[in-house]
Design an enzyme around this catalytic site. Structure first.
Site, PDB file in Angstrom:
ATOM      1  N   GLN A 198       0.833  -1.203   0.000  1.00 46.52           N
ATOM      2  CA  GLN A 198       0.000   0.000   0.000  1.00 46.52           C
ATOM      3  C   GLN A 198       0.870   1.256   0.000  1.00 46.52           C
ATOM      4  O   GLN A 198       0.366   2.355  -0.017  1.00 46.52           O
ATOM      5  CB  GLN A 198      -0.887   0.019   1.254  1.00 46.52           C
ATOM      6  CG  GLN A 198      -1.948  -1.063   1.280  1.00 46.52           C
ATOM      7  CD  GLN A 198      -2.660  -1.151   2.616  1.00 46.52           C
ATOM      8  OE1 GLN A 198      -2.584  -2.170   3.301  1.00 46.52           O
ATOM      9  NE2 GLN A 198      -3.349  -0.098   3.012  1.00 46.52           N
ATOM     10  N   ARG A 311      -5.471   7.242  17.342  1.00 47.86           N
ATOM     11  CA  ARG A 311      -6.772   7.208  16.673  1.00 47.86           C
ATOM     12  C   ARG A 311      -7.821   6.499  17.528  1.00 47.86           C
ATOM     13  O   ARG A 311      -9.000   6.832  17.473  1.00 47.86           O
ATOM     14  CB  ARG A 311      -6.664   6.564  15.279  1.00 47.86           C
ATOM     15  CG  ARG A 311      -7.880   6.783  14.406  1.00 47.86           C
ATOM     16  CD  ARG A 311      -7.652   6.342  12.959  1.00 47.86           C
ATOM     17  NE  ARG A 311      -7.140   7.403  12.134  1.00 47.86           N
ATOM     18  CZ  ARG A 311      -7.908   8.232  11.391  1.00 47.86           C
ATOM     19  NH1 ARG A 311      -9.206   8.114  11.379  1.00 47.86           N
ATOM     20  NH2 ARG A 311      -7.354   9.177  10.673  1.00 47.86           N
ATOM     21  N   GLU A 725     -12.504   2.781   5.185  1.00 52.67           N
ATOM     22  CA  GLU A 725     -12.502   2.222   6.535  1.00 52.67           C
ATOM     23  C   GLU A 725     -13.844   2.298   7.279  1.00 52.67           C
ATOM     24  O   GLU A 725     -14.195   1.366   8.000  1.00 52.67           O
ATOM     25  CB  GLU A 725     -11.445   2.944   7.388  1.00 52.67           C
ATOM     26  CG  GLU A 725     -10.035   2.760   6.882  1.00 52.67           C
ATOM     27  CD  GLU A 725      -9.073   3.710   7.570  1.00 52.67           C
ATOM     28  OE1 GLU A 725      -8.318   3.269   8.436  1.00 52.67           O
ATOM     29  OE2 GLU A 725      -9.106   4.911   7.247  1.00 52.67           O
TER      30      GLU A 725
END
Ligand code: FES
Ligand code: FES
Lengths: 781, 157
Positions: A198, A311, A725
């Protein structure tokens, strides 16, 4: 209009005919060697002696490399240089690569890798959260604490309180294509690497370091991945670097792919968490204060654990306004695989914490959890449509001080409750549960509010390169990578739109560090937001040049030149796009341009935990109905209804695909996907035979998925929203529905009077059959 | 090394392989047919599915040597030249693939299903595909694509 169309994935035809090439399918030059790692067999200690004579002597083996053989940097970490490619004396987890076998075939390399004779001085391993706390083994010194308001006095003064804790298991990515890389040595010591990653720029960077080359001597290409999910953000570094050093050492192309067991044993997974909570609320269920302590098991190396844990803290509020909150985050270092990025990047774990609190509060009050959730929602924006007048107040702030200006959930949840027949089904379930002692049903609605942007501000940038050829065909590149999410198709739609041509005129080729430099990982759901904008900028540059030239040629103004329907209208003249391109070429107009984009408005002080880390939020909500067998704990999802906010969707077919896949993956994480390590730190679930991802039969019998029709309030690419996501977290509704079903075993249904419920199920995740069974036993006791 | 003769996608093939080599490795490494994928190597994921004598088989669990005299269809042999099989058309139309790496195995498996049972129920499709994992799509669009193909093929039969 190309944008907004439900067109198929750009490579769909290649996929269905078996022609789409993944790294391992690329025809490798004759003489290509295959690699495999010899792995560490203990969780912690020192290598006393490593005898690799038998490995070297094994059939087909060309070379065996140990740490001392590496030409330069021995490091594959994406963050703090704490991840040696090959162990240097000390070993940190069971599965750590010790030596590298280079052989004529994949099988020969793998067989030889098992022949190393290694003796260790074993040390006591720190494997669990409790071990790490006892040993004070952590990253970043101590706990990170962010707070807003005075949570402890608000808790003390609250009329009611609940407290508890939830264990949240990790998750194996199980991308169906394992990690893979292929390195092709070039003249002058340069290296070309094909990697299933990625993050091609990171691969380029790590390979350059490993070979002591400048980045310009290394070119990395990624056409596609067979799934990534965050697992190929940093975990492919080791294979690419191994291939590059082996190619340098042997002068031959080198290829490496992990077979499934190696992949699961070597690479990092989603962080498992324990979240302890105390919440104070009023008799209505309105939250007054929450105190969270999040414990994350980060594994042996830092990797991306700090931003992941950040997060998790940033999503501790999910969709709810918390007037006073304290969040303490422990980043624990253990002798296990280094936990890494996984779709949601910590956000899902943080969200499970607050959803658990909402569920617990509702249970304590005997209320429908939906009512408690809605009562605590952030206020709707003042101009929002479809909400109650009383909601029209000034935006409330998240615990980190970002005003929530785009809150869509009031309207979305209203619509979803209606479309899913929530109220009648809840009543029917209560009746069913009253009549059925063995099979119990449960239902739950959970919302998602997910922050979009990298929290590391500088990563929010992207570049693109666009060429228009003289025949009118368009070629483009951008920094994003394709892992099945349909990014290439979406970005091609953006380019087609800009030039007013059909999609067939546009070609996107493999992501290539030589075409677009210094890219960020395709992660944080940012792929189309960032790269779409960069491509649009490049297309507009070329279009403006074309317009200027054509206007001059046809004696009109550039504003009079329009690109539409495969044609260019220049005042009263119309030209096919190809002819217009040809005219521009003849007129010596540059038909190639780069584009660049950086996300506006974001500022973030990570130490203080204050600022606007997110450009905007993406929203969603899901209602899941489940049934459990109270005698065995067996359970299944009967129905799922989802409403998801993709803004003005660039491509509804691709976006709905992301939503469906995300939900199923999220539900899998919280129900069947259980990672088990034994007391020695050996991962016991290292193949699909023991690690259960959702299969075809696990898909809900009734599965209704719709997109919420609303534009992004921020100026994103055609007002769309990121969708990679957020849908994963819709799966939290499955866990909460199971909690509801288990609660039904403990006494009168939750519509009964306060104080009549049985004990709270306190279901941990993943809620496997065993866990559901034990929870039923607890509430029935 | 042993010599094997077999028919793959209608063409006769002869190859030489190690007696321990799987059919999957033979297809991919010796014959350049990389449509079948290795997802697990242990018969659990279905990515390597090929059709042998009308039945879907995990080519990672079968030896190349066992292919002697067999008729094998891989994903590369499903289309008729440029004309896609209705399953392929519907997988594209229903967006039944994302990363696409499970797609070849699922297509081969469902093609075999529809040949055996042209009118499967949704439950039968699910059971049939129990051994084919997909990590991306959540399966819904796959099932829809298969059901619609079955209906179309019955109409056109
Ligand atoms: S590779 Fe054969 S079943 Fe998974
Ligand atoms: S589309 Fe990726 S595994 Fe099925």
């Amino acid at each position: 209009m190309s944008v907004g169309q439900a067109t198929a994935h750009d490579a769909a035809r290649l996929h269905v005919t078996g022609q789409a090439r993944y790294v391992d399918d690329i025809p490798a030059p004759k003489g290509t060697l295959s690699l495999a790692f010899g792995l560490c067999e203990i969780a912690r200690g020192r290598i006393a002696a490593m005898d690799i004579a038998a490995v070297r002597a094994a059939p087909g083996v060309v070379a065996v490399l140990v740490a001392g053989d590496l030409p330069a940097a021995n490091d594959v970490s994406p963050s703090v240089h704490d991840e040696p490619l090959l162990a240097e004396g000390e070993v940190f987890y069971l599965g750590q690569p010790l030596f590298l076998v280079v052989a004529e075939t994949h099988l020969a390399a793998r067989k030889a890798a098992r022949l190393g004779v290694v003796s260790y001085e074993e040390l006591p391993a720190i494997l669990t959260i409790d071990d790490a706390l006892a040993a004070d083994s952590r990253f970043e010194g101590g706990a990170v604490i962010w707070q807003q308001g005075d949570a402890s006095s608000a808790l003390a003064g609250a009329p009611r309180q609940v407290q508890g804790q939830i264990e949240i298991g990790g998750q194996e990515h199980f991308y169906l294509e394992g990690q893979a890389a292929l390195a092709l040595p070039q003249e002058g010591g340069d290296m070309v690497v094909h990697s299933s990653t990625q993050h091609p720029t990171e691969i380029q960077h790590k390979v350059a370091e490993a070979l002591a080359l400048p980045m310009h001597a290394v070119r990395v290409e990624t056409r596609r991945m067979g799934g990534g999910f965050g697992g190929k953000e940093s975990q492919g570094n080791a294979l690419a670097v191994a291939c590059a050093v082996a190619a340098r050492a042997t002068g031959r192309p080198c290829k490496m792919r992990y077979d499934r067991d190696d992949d699961m044993v070597i690479t990092g997974k989603r962080h498992d968490f324990r979240i302890a909570y105390r919440a104070g609320f009023d008799d209505e269920g309105r939250v007054l204060a929450v105190d969270f302590t999040q414990y994350a098991r980060c594994g042996w190396a830092q990797d991306l654990s700090l931003p992941v844990c950040d997060r998790a803290m940033l999503h501790a509020d999910n969709a709810y306004y918390l007037p006073a909150v304290r969040i303490e985050s422990h980043r624990l270092k253990t002798h296990t695989q280094s936990a890494t990025a996984f779709r949601g990047f910590g956000g899902p774990q943080g969200m499970v914490g607050i959803e658990r609190v909402m569920d617990h509060i509702a249970h304590a009050l005997g209320k429908d959890p939906v009512d408690v959730r809605r009562l605590n929602f952030y206020a709707a924006p003042a101009d929002g449509a479809g909400m109650r007048i009383s909601d029209k107040v000034k935006p409330q702030e998240t615990p980190y001080g970002q005003p929530v200006e785009d809150f869509e959930l009031h309207g979305m949840v209203e619509a979803l409750l209606a479309s899913s027949d929530y109220a009648p089904r809840r009543a029917a379930i209560a009746e069913w549960n009253a009549a059925n002692p063995i099979l119990k049903k449960g239902i739950a609605l959970t919302p998602v509010k997910f922050g979009i942007s990298f929290t590391l501000t500088h990563l929010n940038q992207a570049g693109a390169l666009v060429h228009v050829y003289q025949d009118g065909s368009i070629h483009m590149n951008h920094g994003g990578t394709e892992m099945g999410q349909g990014l290439f198709q979406k970005v091609a739609q953006v380019a087609a739109q800009a030039f007013g041509v059909g999609l067939e005129a546009v070609k996107i080729t493999a992501t290539d560090t030589a075409k677009v430099p210094n890219t960020s990982a395709t992660a944080a759901s940012s792929g189309s937001d960032l790269n779409g904008m960069a491509v649009k900028a490049a297309c507009e540059t070329i279009r403006d040049r074309m317009a200027e030239h054509l206007a001059e040629l046809h004696q009109t103004k550039p504003e009079e030149v329009e690109f539409e329907g495969g044609e260019v209208r220049i005042g009263s003249t119309k030209l096919p796009f190809a002819e217009a391109a040809q005219e521009c070429y003849q007129g010596r107009v540059s038909l190639s341009a780069t584009g660049f984009y950086k996300t506006p408005k974001i500022t973030w002080d990570r130490v203080k935990g204050r600022g606007r880390p997110f450009f905007y939020f993406a929203y969603g909500a899901a209602v899941t109905e489940v049934v459990i067998d109270t005698l065995t704990g067996e359970n299944r999802i009967l129905r799922a209804d989802i409403l998801h906010d993709a803004g003005a969707s660039l491509n509804p077919a691709l976006d709905i695909g992301q939503v469906e896949g995300g939900y199923v993956q999220g539900a899998g994480w919280l129900t069947t996907e259980e990672l088990v390590w034994d007391g020695k730190g050996r991962l016991r679930t290292h193949a699909p035979s023991t690690y259960k991802i959702p299969a075809c039969g696990d898909r809900p019998d009734v599965f209704n998925v719709a997109l919420w029709d609303a534009q992004n309030r921020e100026e994103t690419i055609y007002r769309s929203k990121a969708v990679g996501e957020p849908p994963l977290m819709l799966g939290i509704s499955a866990l909460m529905a199971l909690s509801d079903a288990v609660a039904a075993c403990g006494g009168p249904s939750s519509s009964e009077a306060i104080g009549q419920q049985g004990p709270y199920p306190a279901l941990d995740a993943p809620a496997t059959a065993e866990r559901v069974f034990r929870a039923v036993q607890r509430v029935q006791a | 090394m042993i010599q094997v003769s077999t028919t793959i996608n209608g063409d006769e093939h002869q190859f030489v392989c190690d007696p321990r080599e799987t059919l999957l490795d033979v297809l991919r490494d010796r014959l350049g047919l990389t449509g079948a994928k290795e997802g697990c190597g242990t018969g659990d994921c279905g990515a390597c599915t090929v059709e042998i004598g009308g039945r879907p088989v995990c080519s990672c669990l079968m030896l190349g040597a066992e292919a002697e005299g067999k008729e094998i269809t891989t994903v590369e042999g499903i289309a008729d030249g440029e004309d896609l099989h209705p399953l392929q058309v519907n997988f594209i139309k229903h967006a039944a693939l994302q990363c696409g790496i499970c797609t070849p195995g699922i297509l081969v498996a469902t093609k075999a299903l529809l040949e055996e049972n042209p009118n499967p129920t949704e439950t039968e499709v699910r059971y049939w595909l129990a051994g084919n994992l997909c990590r991306c799509t959540g399966y819904d669009k796959i099932i829809r694509a298969v059901m619609e193909t079955a209906a179309e093929m019955r109409e056109n039969a």
